[in-house]
Design a protein around this motif. Structure first.
Motif, mmCIF file in Angstrom:
data_model
loop_
_atom_site.group_PDB
_atom_site.id
_atom_site.type_symbol
_atom_site.label_atom_id
_atom_site.label_comp_id
_atom_site.label_asym_id
_atom_site.label_seq_id
_atom_site.Cartn_x
_atom_site.Cartn_y
_atom_site.Cartn_z
ATOM 1 N N LYS A 1 10.533 5.386 2.766
ATOM 2 C CA LYS A 1 9.286 5.382 3.529
ATOM 3 C C LYS A 1 8.899 3.962 3.935
ATOM 4 C CE LYS A 1 7.663 9.713 1.653
ATOM 5 N NZ LYS A 1 6.707 10.422 0.806
ATOM 6 N N ALA A 2 9.073 3.017 3.033
ATOM 7 C CA ALA A 2 8.759 1.631 3.354
ATOM 8 C C ALA A 2 9.635 1.135 4.503
ATOM 9 C CB ALA A 2 8.942 0.755 2.116
ATOM 10 N N LYS A 3 10.903 1.464 4.449
ATOM 11 C CA LYS A 3 11.821 1.050 5.516
ATOM 12 C C LYS A 3 11.419 1.669 6.850
ATOM 13 C CE LYS A 3 16.699 0.950 6.768
ATOM 14 N NZ LYS A 3 18.069 1.308 6.374
ATOM 15 N N ALA A 4 11.041 2.935 6.831
ATOM 16 C CA ALA A 4 10.660 3.625 8.069
ATOM 17 C C ALA A 4 9.429 2.971 8.699
ATOM 18 C CB ALA A 4 10.400 5.101 7.789
ATOM 19 N N TYR A 5 8.450 2.617 7.874
ATOM 20 C CA TYR A 5 7.237 2.009 8.433
ATOM 21 C C TYR A 5 7.453 0.559 8.843
ATOM 22 C CZ TYR A 5 4.368 6.066 8.323
ATOM 23 O OH TYR A 5 3.846 7.307 8.628
ATOM 24 N N GLY B 1 13.684 5.637 -4.686
ATOM 25 C CA GLY B 1 14.433 5.732 -3.434
ATOM 26 C C GLY B 1 13.598 6.320 -2.311
ATOM 27 N N ASP B 2 12.736 7.269 -2.650
ATOM 28 C CA ASP B 2 11.849 7.858 -1.648
ATOM 29 C C ASP B 2 10.864 6.810 -1.138
ATOM 30 O OD1 ASP B 2 10.796 10.259 -0.238
ATOM 31 O OD2 ASP B 2 9.022 9.845 -1.465
ATOM 32 N N THR B 3 10.329 6.000 -2.046
ATOM 33 C CA THR B 3 9.420 4.927 -1.638
ATOM 34 C C THR B 3 10.151 3.939 -0.741
ATOM 35 O OG1 THR B 3 8.130 5.154 -3.665
ATOM 36 C CG2 THR B 3 7.901 3.077 -2.455
ATOM 37 N N VAL C 1 0.837 -1.202 0.000
ATOM 38 C CA VAL C 1 0.000 0.000 0.000
ATOM 39 C C VAL C 1 0.874 1.255 0.000
ATOM 40 C CG1 VAL C 1 -1.766 1.299 1.266
ATOM 41 C CG2 VAL C 1 -1.927 -1.203 1.097
ATOM 42 N N ILE C 2 1.951 1.253 0.741
ATOM 43 C CA ILE C 2 2.866 2.406 0.728
ATOM 44 C C ILE C 2 3.401 2.621 -0.683
ATOM 45 C CG2 ILE C 2 5.139 3.216 1.530
ATOM 46 C CD1 ILE C 2 4.401 2.008 4.287
#
Length: 144
Positions: free
Chosen positions: A92-96, A87-89, A69-70
């Motif tokens: 964000k995926a890593k952070a969540y 890279g931005d995705t 979903v992210i």
């Protein structure tokens, strides 16, 4: 408990795997029919390591559904150089995924299920609920 969490839990109770339960809860936001999302996420059932006929996946299926979903929300859908970048995705995926790990102690299914220790950290239902809640937080932060 949010409506999305209730929906994901109902999907799981019907037999959806953890990734399907999370990802299918967000079909409406992206205009994706439930059958398509069900099919796309079917192969991401991490807890299927008990059946030796299946591939052993390591990432929790609920987390995988959240990351799908992210990606749907953040990706521009092509490589033409538009922002945000892949890279931005990934960031964000890593952070969540890390937020999930902080909540549950791991994002690996085998660890969450206590395969090596015999003591599960959390049940699938809690993983699904937390992954949906984190996904809702992510989507809300993107709209802010």
């Amino acid at each position: 408990m949010s409506k999305k969490v209730e929906q994901a839990m109902a999907f799981h109770d019907k037999g959806y795997n953890c990734a399907q339960a999370v990802a299918c809860s967000f079909c409406e936001e992206f205009g994706i029919d439930q059958e398509t999302m069900f099919r796309v996420s079917e192969g991401f059932a991490a807890n299927k390591f008990r059946n030796q006929k299946r591939i052993e996946l390591h990432m929790c299926g609920a987390v995988t559904g959240m990351l799908m979903v992210i990606g749907m929300e953040n990706s521009v859908g092509n490589l033409d150089g538009k922002k945000p970048s892949k890279g931005d995705t990934y960031k964000k995926a890593k952070a969540y995924a890390q937020k999930f790990k902080e909540m549950e102690g791991s994002y690996y299914c085998r660890e969450l299920k206590g395969v090596a220790t015999g003591t599960p950290l959390v049940p699938c239902s809690q993983c699904i609920a937390n992954a949906v809640e984190l996904t809702e937080q992510y989507l809300a932060s993107e709209k802010a």
